[in-house]
Design a protein around this motif. Structure first.
Motif, short mmCIF file in Angstrom:
data_model
loop_
_atom_site.label_atom_id
_atom_site.label_comp_id
_atom_site.label_asym_id
_atom_site.label_seq_id
_atom_site.Cartn_x
_atom_site.Cartn_y
_atom_site.Cartn_z
N ASN A 1 8.03 12.14 -11.88
CA ASN A 1 6.91 11.52 -11.88
C ASN A 1 7.20 9.75 -12.33
OD1 ASN A 1 4.80 13.72 -12.32
ND2 ASN A 1 6.29 14.26 -14.16
N ALA A 2 8.32 9.55 -11.98
CA ALA A 2 8.27 8.09 -12.34
C ALA A 2 8.99 7.18 -10.86
CB ALA A 2 9.63 7.15 -12.47
N ASP A 3 8.41 8.22 -9.73
CA ASP A 3 8.72 8.09 -8.45
C ASP A 3 7.12 7.35 -7.85
OD1 ASP A 3 8.62 8.27 -5.05
OD2 ASP A 3 10.18 9.84 -5.51
N PRO A 4 6.93 6.45 -7.38
CA PRO A 4 5.90 5.60 -6.30
C PRO A 4 5.03 6.95 -5.41
CG PRO A 4 6.93 4.25 -6.99
CD PRO A 4 7.99 5.06 -6.81
N GLU A 5 6.11 6.98 -5.22
CA GLU A 5 5.76 7.71 -3.26
C GLU A 5 5.02 9.26 -4.04
OE1 GLU A 5 6.75 8.39 0.72
OE2 GLU A 5 8.52 7.26 -0.34
N VAL A 6 5.63 9.76 -4.63
CA VAL A 6 5.21 11.25 -5.72
C VAL A 6 3.62 10.89 -6.34
CG1 VAL A 6 5.54 13.21 -7.51
CG2 VAL A 6 6.77 12.14 -6.26
N ARG A 7 3.27 9.50 -6.76
CA ARG A 7 2.76 9.49 -7.72
C ARG A 7 1.43 8.54 -7.34
NH1 ARG A 7 1.32 12.08 -12.01
NH2 ARG A 7 0.71 10.31 -13.03
N GLU A 8 0.92 8.34 -5.61
CA GLU A 8 0.36 7.79 -4.27
C GLU A 8 -0.99 8.12 -5.44
OE1 GLU A 8 -0.41 7.08 -0.13
OE2 GLU A 8 1.61 8.44 -1.58
N TYR A 9 -1.86 8.71 -5.83
CA TYR A 9 -2.75 9.26 -5.77
C TYR A 9 -3.32 9.32 -6.85
CZ TYR A 9 -2.32 9.56 -0.41
OH TYR A 9 -2.38 9.41 0.89
N PHE A 10 -2.29 8.96 -8.26
CA PHE A 10 -3.20 9.07 -9.50
C PHE A 10 -3.01 7.52 -9.95
CE2 PHE A 10 -0.95 12.99 -8.63
CZ PHE A 10 -1.48 14.27 -9.64
N PRO A 11 -3.46 7.05 -10.58
CA PRO A 11 -3.64 5.50 -10.95
C PRO A 11 -2.40 5.21 -11.92
CG PRO A 11 -5.28 7.17 -12.45
CD PRO A 11 -4.62 8.07 -11.68
N ASP A 12 -1.31 6.07 -12.10
CA ASP A 12 0.50 4.86 -12.17
C ASP A 12 1.30 6.02 -11.97
OD1 ASP A 12 -0.23 6.59 -13.81
OD2 ASP A 12 -0.61 5.09 -16.12
N VAL A 13 2.67 5.20 -12.60
CA VAL A 13 3.74 6.74 -12.51
C VAL A 13 3.80 6.67 -14.45
CG1 VAL A 13 5.14 5.73 -10.52
CG2 VAL A 13 5.62 4.55 -12.63
N LEU A 14 4.37 7.94 -14.61
CA LEU A 14 4.71 8.19 -16.06
C LEU A 14 5.64 8.14 -15.75
CD1 LEU A 14 3.55 11.70 -16.01
CD2 LEU A 14 2.64 9.66 -16.08
N THR A 15 5.77 7.46 -17.80
CA THR A 15 6.90 7.15 -18.57
C THR A 15 7.72 8.76 -18.75
OG1 THR A 15 5.97 7.32 -20.73
CG2 THR A 15 6.13 5.09 -19.57
N ARG A 16 9.16 8.22 -18.95
CA ARG A 16 9.71 9.62 -19.41
C ARG A 16 9.03 9.80 -20.01
NH1 ARG A 16 14.78 11.39 -18.90
NH2 ARG A 16 15.40 13.35 -19.43
N GLU A 17 8.84 9.11 -21.44
CA GLU A 17 7.78 10.22 -22.76
C GLU A 17 6.71 10.50 -22.49
OE1 GLU A 17 10.58 7.38 -23.79
OE2 GLU A 17 8.79 6.85 -22.11
N ARG A 18 5.88 10.40 -21.50
CA ARG A 18 4.78 11.10 -21.08
C ARG A 18 4.79 12.08 -19.48
NH1 ARG A 18 1.10 6.87 -18.45
NH2 ARG A 18 -0.38 8.63 -17.52
N SER A 19 6.14 12.03 -19.56
CA SER A 19 6.31 12.71 -18.91
C SER A 19 6.73 14.48 -19.65
CB SER A 19 7.93 12.64 -17.36
OG SER A 19 7.19 12.50 -17.09
N GLU A 20 7.32 13.81 -20.40
CA GLU A 20 8.00 15.00 -21.74
C GLU A 20 7.48 15.38 -22.73
OE1 GLU A 20 11.07 13.24 -23.64
OE2 GLU A 20 12.66 13.40 -22.44
N ALA A 21 6.36 14.41 -22.38
CA ALA A 21 4.95 15.19 -23.30
C ALA A 21 4.01 15.84 -22.40
CB ALA A 21 3.90 14.20 -23.85
N SER A 22 4.10 15.89 -21.46
CA SER A 22 3.26 16.80 -20.46
C SER A 22 3.79 18.00 -20.58
CB SER A 22 2.89 16.48 -18.53
OG SER A 22 4.25 15.87 -18.73
N VAL A 23 5.24 18.36 -20.03
CA VAL A 23 5.82 19.16 -20.02
C VAL A 23 5.54 20.23 -21.41
CG1 VAL A 23 8.07 21.14 -20.37
CG2 VAL A 23 7.83 18.84 -18.72
N ALA A 24 5.50 19.10 -22.62
CA ALA A 24 5.23 20.70 -24.13
C ALA A 24 4.20 20.80 -24.14
CB ALA A 24 5.21 19.17 -24.70
N GLY A 25 2.96 20.17 -23.25
CA GLY A 25 1.30 21.04 -23.67
C GLY A 25 1.57 22.04 -22.56
N PHE A 26 2.53 21.82 -20.98
CA PHE A 26 2.40 22.96 -19.85
C PHE A 26 3.15 24.29 -20.37
CE2 PHE A 26 3.12 19.33 -16.76
CZ PHE A 26 1.80 19.27 -16.65
N GLN A 27 4.08 23.96 -21.96
CA GLN A 27 4.22 25.11 -22.10
C GLN A 27 3.52 25.89 -22.74
OE1 GLN A 27 7.24 26.41 -20.59
NE2 GLN A 27 6.65 28.11 -21.96
#
Length: 179
Positions: free
Chosen positions: A26-52
């Motif tokens: 999620n910090a890779d600009p190519e992976v996040r090319e079609y999103f407004p921004d890359v994700l910080t580690r904290e935002r990535s961790e929060a997303s995993v918590a929500g997914f689970q």
């Protein structure tokens, strides 16, 4: 919680060991090319918590994806109700893979497993897929999994800053139209 298996993949719940590769992805600009921004580690961790939490509560949602032969985490795919700010309701299928795993058919394979689960187990009448108008790779996957686009469904995602990522396209697949 449902765990889905294909010939090459396992769609499963999230593990602590997934956090690091998920954050890197999620910090890779190519992976996040079609999103407004890359994700910080904290935002990535929060997303995993929500997914689970969704997987635990509903039994379905955004699954972690691993390669069966190696156990390597490569991204996510799954089903989720569309966001509240979307101009329609429904359940969408989606995916995101780390760059080294692009071009191997994994997104298509995982998405087909999620669709099958949605139609056969959840008894959904229709499943949607949404992406930016500029994300041609994801639109190609949508077509490969049997979805079709009606340009009348396209909309501007007002949660995205003005620019090329605001226009969204919608693909649909109805259970009765599956082959």
């Amino acid at each position: 919680m449902a765990e889905l298996r294909t010939d090459r993949l396992v769609l499963r719940g999230w593990r602590d060991s997934d956090l690091e590769p998920w954050a890197v992805m999620n910090a890779d600009p190519e992976v996040r090319e079609y999103f407004p921004d890359v994700l910080t580690r904290e935002r990535s961790e929060a997303s995993v918590a929500g997914f689970q939490a969704d997987l635990d509560q509903r039994g379905w949602g955004w699954w972690a994806v691993e390669v069966r032969a190696t156990g390597e985490f490569i991204g996510f795919t799954g089903l989720d109700p569309v966001d509240e700010d979307t101009p329609f309701t429904g359940v969408e299928v989606g995916w995101r893979l780390a760059r080294p795993h692009w071009g191997h058919g994994y997104a298509t394979e995982a998405a087909l497993a999620a669709l099958d689960h949605g139609f056969t187990t959840l008894d959904l009448a229709e499943i949607l897929a949404i992406t930016t108008a500029t994300n041609l790779r994801s639109q190609a996957v949508m077509r490969r999994i049997g979805m079709t686009r009606d340009p009348a469904d396209d909309f501007d995602d007002l949660t995205v800053p003005e620019g090329p990522l605001r226009r969204s396209v919608v693909y649909r697949l109805r259970a009765k139209d599956r082959q």
